[in-house]
Design an enzyme around this catalytic site. Sequence first.
Site, PDB file in Angstrom:
ATOM      1  N   GLY A 295       0.835  -1.196   0.000  1.00  0.00           N
ATOM      2  CA  GLY A 295       0.000   0.000   0.000  1.00  0.00           C
ATOM      3  C   GLY A 295       0.868   1.245   0.000  1.00  0.00           C
ATOM      4  O   GLY A 295       1.065   1.924  -1.011  1.00  0.00           O
ATOM      5  N   ARG A 296       1.466   1.506   1.162  1.00  0.00           N
ATOM      6  CA  ARG A 296       2.229   2.731   1.368  1.00  0.00           C
ATOM      7  C   ARG A 296       3.313   2.944   0.312  1.00  0.00           C
ATOM      8  O   ARG A 296       3.476   4.060  -0.197  1.00  0.00           O
ATOM      9  CB  ARG A 296       2.882   2.686   2.753  1.00  0.00           C
ATOM     10  CG  ARG A 296       3.542   3.978   3.171  1.00  0.00           C
ATOM     11  CD  ARG A 296       4.387   3.776   4.442  1.00  0.00           C
ATOM     12  NE  ARG A 296       3.751   2.966   5.429  1.00  0.00           N
ATOM     13  CZ  ARG A 296       3.089   3.422   6.505  1.00  0.00           C
ATOM     14  NH1 ARG A 296       3.012   4.707   6.717  1.00  0.00           N
ATOM     15  NH2 ARG A 296       2.538   2.582   7.359  1.00  0.00           N
ATOM     16  N   ARG A 332      -2.199  10.857  10.971  1.00  0.00           N
ATOM     17  CA  ARG A 332      -0.983  10.133  11.322  1.00  0.00           C
ATOM     18  C   ARG A 332      -0.159  10.797  12.432  1.00  0.00           C
ATOM     19  O   ARG A 332       0.306  10.115  13.346  1.00  0.00           O
ATOM     20  CB  ARG A 332      -0.118   9.861  10.086  1.00  0.00           C
ATOM     21  CG  ARG A 332      -0.860   9.116   8.968  1.00  0.00           C
ATOM     22  CD  ARG A 332       0.059   8.613   7.877  1.00  0.00           C
ATOM     23  NE  ARG A 332       0.921   7.558   8.340  1.00  0.00           N
ATOM     24  CZ  ARG A 332       2.177   7.684   8.658  1.00  0.00           C
ATOM     25  NH1 ARG A 332       2.779   8.850   8.502  1.00  0.00           N
ATOM     26  NH2 ARG A 332       2.870   6.688   9.121  1.00  0.00           N
ATOM     27  N   TYR A 336       0.185   8.472  15.583  1.00  0.00           N
ATOM     28  CA  TYR A 336       1.470   7.761  15.733  1.00  0.00           C
ATOM     29  C   TYR A 336       2.641   8.703  15.977  1.00  0.00           C
ATOM     30  O   TYR A 336       3.790   8.286  15.871  1.00  0.00           O
ATOM     31  CB  TYR A 336       1.824   6.984  14.447  1.00  0.00           C
ATOM     32  CG  TYR A 336       0.701   6.259  13.768  1.00  0.00           C
ATOM     33  CD1 TYR A 336       0.120   5.136  14.348  1.00  0.00           C
ATOM     34  CD2 TYR A 336       0.241   6.683  12.523  1.00  0.00           C
ATOM     35  CE1 TYR A 336      -0.905   4.462  13.695  1.00  0.00           C
ATOM     36  CE2 TYR A 336      -0.777   6.003  11.864  1.00  0.00           C
ATOM     37  CZ  TYR A 336      -1.344   4.897  12.458  1.00  0.00           C
ATOM     38  OH  TYR A 336      -2.353   4.227  11.816  1.00  0.00           O
ATOM     39  N   CYS A 362     -10.300  21.182  18.181  1.00  0.00           N
ATOM     40  CA  CYS A 362     -10.169  21.399  19.622  1.00  0.00           C
ATOM     41  C   CYS A 362      -9.583  20.178  20.324  1.00  0.00           C
ATOM     42  O   CYS A 362     -10.289  19.453  21.040  1.00  0.00           O
ATOM     43  CB  CYS A 362     -11.528  21.751  20.202  1.00  0.00           C
ATOM     44  SG  CYS A 362     -12.144  23.242  19.449  1.00  0.00           S
ATOM     45  N   TYR A 390      -2.593   6.498   3.697  1.00  0.00           N
ATOM     46  CA  TYR A 390      -3.162   6.635   5.045  1.00  0.00           C
ATOM     47  C   TYR A 390      -3.402   8.101   5.408  1.00  0.00           C
ATOM     48  O   TYR A 390      -3.313   8.482   6.578  1.00  0.00           O
ATOM     49  CB  TYR A 390      -2.284   5.922   6.081  1.00  0.00           C
ATOM     50  CG  TYR A 390      -2.036   4.476   5.714  1.00  0.00           C
ATOM     51  CD1 TYR A 390      -3.077   3.555   5.758  1.00  0.00           C
ATOM     52  CD2 TYR A 390      -0.792   4.037   5.290  1.00  0.00           C
ATOM     53  CE1 TYR A 390      -2.879   2.227   5.387  1.00  0.00           C
ATOM     54  CE2 TYR A 390      -0.572   2.712   4.922  1.00  0.00           C
ATOM     55  CZ  TYR A 390      -1.621   1.811   4.975  1.00  0.00           C
ATOM     56  OH  TYR A 390      -1.419   0.506   4.612  1.00  0.00           O
TER      57      TYR A 390
HETATM   58  N1  LLP Z   1      -1.817  -6.279   4.052  1.00  0.00           N
HETATM   59  C1  LLP Z   1      -2.367  -6.264   5.271  1.00  0.00           C
HETATM   60  C2  LLP Z   1      -3.001  -7.484   5.775  1.00  0.00           C
HETATM   61  C3  LLP Z   1      -2.304  -5.099   6.057  1.00  0.00           C
HETATM   62  O1  LLP Z   1      -2.837  -5.120   7.278  1.00  0.00           O
HETATM   63  C4  LLP Z   1      -1.683  -3.934   5.545  1.00  0.00           C
HETATM   64  C5  LLP Z   1      -1.628  -2.710   6.326  1.00  0.00           C
HETATM   65  C6  LLP Z   1      -1.151  -3.983   4.249  1.00  0.00           C
HETATM   66  C7  LLP Z   1      -1.215  -5.178   3.535  1.00  0.00           C
HETATM   67  C8  LLP Z   1      -0.482  -2.814   3.587  1.00  0.00           C
HETATM   68  O2  LLP Z   1       0.640  -2.402   4.289  1.00  0.00           O
HETATM   69  P1  LLP Z   1       1.616  -1.294   3.651  1.00  0.00           P
HETATM   70  O3  LLP Z   1       2.251  -1.890   2.427  1.00  0.00           O
HETATM   71  O4  LLP Z   1       0.783  -0.112   3.317  1.00  0.00           O
HETATM   72  O5  LLP Z   1       2.576  -1.007   4.734  1.00  0.00           O
HETATM   73  N2  LLP Z   1      -2.363   3.616   9.229  1.00  0.00           N
HETATM   74  C9  LLP Z   1      -0.986   3.227   9.378  1.00  0.00           C
HETATM   75  C10 LLP Z   1      -0.657   2.001   8.591  1.00  0.00           C
HETATM   76  C11 LLP Z   1      -1.558   0.824   8.914  1.00  0.00           C
HETATM   77  C12 LLP Z   1      -1.251  -0.389   8.095  1.00  0.00           C
HETATM   78  C13 LLP Z   1      -2.288  -1.424   8.295  1.00  0.00           C
HETATM   79  N3  LLP Z   1      -2.134  -2.598   7.503  1.00  0.00           N
HETATM   80  C14 LLP Z   1      -0.091   4.403   9.030  1.00  0.00           C
HETATM   81  O6  LLP Z   1      -0.614   5.466   8.701  1.00  0.00           O
HETATM   82  O7  LLP Z   1       1.134   4.306   9.122  1.00  0.00           O
END
Ligand code: LLP
Length: 439
Positions: A295-296, A332, A336, A362, A390
Amino acid sequence: MSPTVFTSGPLAGTAFQRNGEGLLCCDGQSLTEIATTFGTPVYVYSERTLIDAYQQFSGAAQNENALICYALKANSNLAIIRLLATEGAGFDIVSLGELQRVLAAGGQADRIVFSGVGKTRLEIMAALQAGIKCLNVESEAELHLISEVAVTLQKTAPVSLRVNPDIDAQTHPYISTGLKDNKFGIPMDQAEAVYQRARSLPGISVIGIDCHIGSQITSLSPFLDAIDRVLGLCDRLHAAGIQIHHLDLGGGLGICYDQEAPPSPESLLNAVFDKLHKWAEIRGRDMPEILFEFGRAIVGNAGVLVTRVDLLKPGTHKNFAIIDAAMNDLMRPALYEAWHGIEPLAKQNAPEQVWDLVGPVCESGDWIARERRLGLVQGDLLAILSAGAYGMSMSSNYNSRPRAAEVLVDRQGQAHLIRRREAFSDLIGTEKIPDYLRK
Ligand code: LLP
């Protein structure tokens, strides 16, 4: 003045660069102009940067039997999904809403994997009816539910079990998922027994092993250690006569927000495939299909959030700049303590001072960046960097703030509105004052 090219930090290699007048642009389109046309706060995404990032993964996997899925939770705008579907991406979803988004954007059902610890009966039904590639199962209870739903629908559910390899992803505790303290997956020492159970259940076809250890991972070793454990399980299942057709190795590759230097998509995938090929060769077996769920690393640095400095509030102890983007737009930092780079859209003339950039919500937690040296005046426009992942997908209407607009800049520098700013009618559209209160 000649254009400035960012050679390090989050903007290096992206379409976000400064032109000869010092204006921050996206593929030649000035972000100031976008802010003027569409208002602020506004998320701006670069098609070129997004596709470049995706192609770094797909390119590294092109000679492999592999599917790069995009984890929709990072950014689920229909236009982003559409662009990635056109590139041949698969999709990792975690809800009915995400399933519907992929289908609405023209994505293929048979390229979808469904993750998440709490799929409902309705979600399982919709997934089976759509004919998705695989459901990633996180508990025995879920396995039974899927079996029950599949039997009712007279379908067979293709499933992987998500195993928890107990690996420390060395990331923020809220985004680490592969430790035995986390709620995710089936513990490794119970996995074989659950696979045996799965095999005996009606309506279930066991096809794979799934594993995802966390997010914003900036080194190779946690990925490779997790794969070792997954391969160990694969061997044990093989010995027990359970055939595994695919390994889903999850997502989690980090990006550069500040100084981080995560492995490139290519070096991660090369290391992974190298390990897998050696393993398959030694065993004299065919390689299973390999899935990923990034994703990221696909969308994170393809987006910025443009905001305006509304008010300056200098003080003896701290200087606050109140900006029009807040924790409801980008959660974020509040959630975090995440660090996002800040770039003024135009060259600044005011003397530099140290500012905390805070939103108007607020809550003391409503800050976007702290202790940044900037030469601010009221009305300045700023880009909050690395906001593609995100950002919008975690936004809310807290404080009755309409959600921001989203703009996609194509390769020719043309800006397209891909989500309009919410209006008051959107905020109250689902609410109702019951008749008895109207009397
Ligand atoms: N697959 C599963 C099962 C996941 O739970 C996640 C992310 C991904 C793939 C994708 O991960 P990535 O490639 O994006 O790292 N809100 C947080 C990040 C939460 C990630 C949750 N799961 C942030 O803003 O850093």
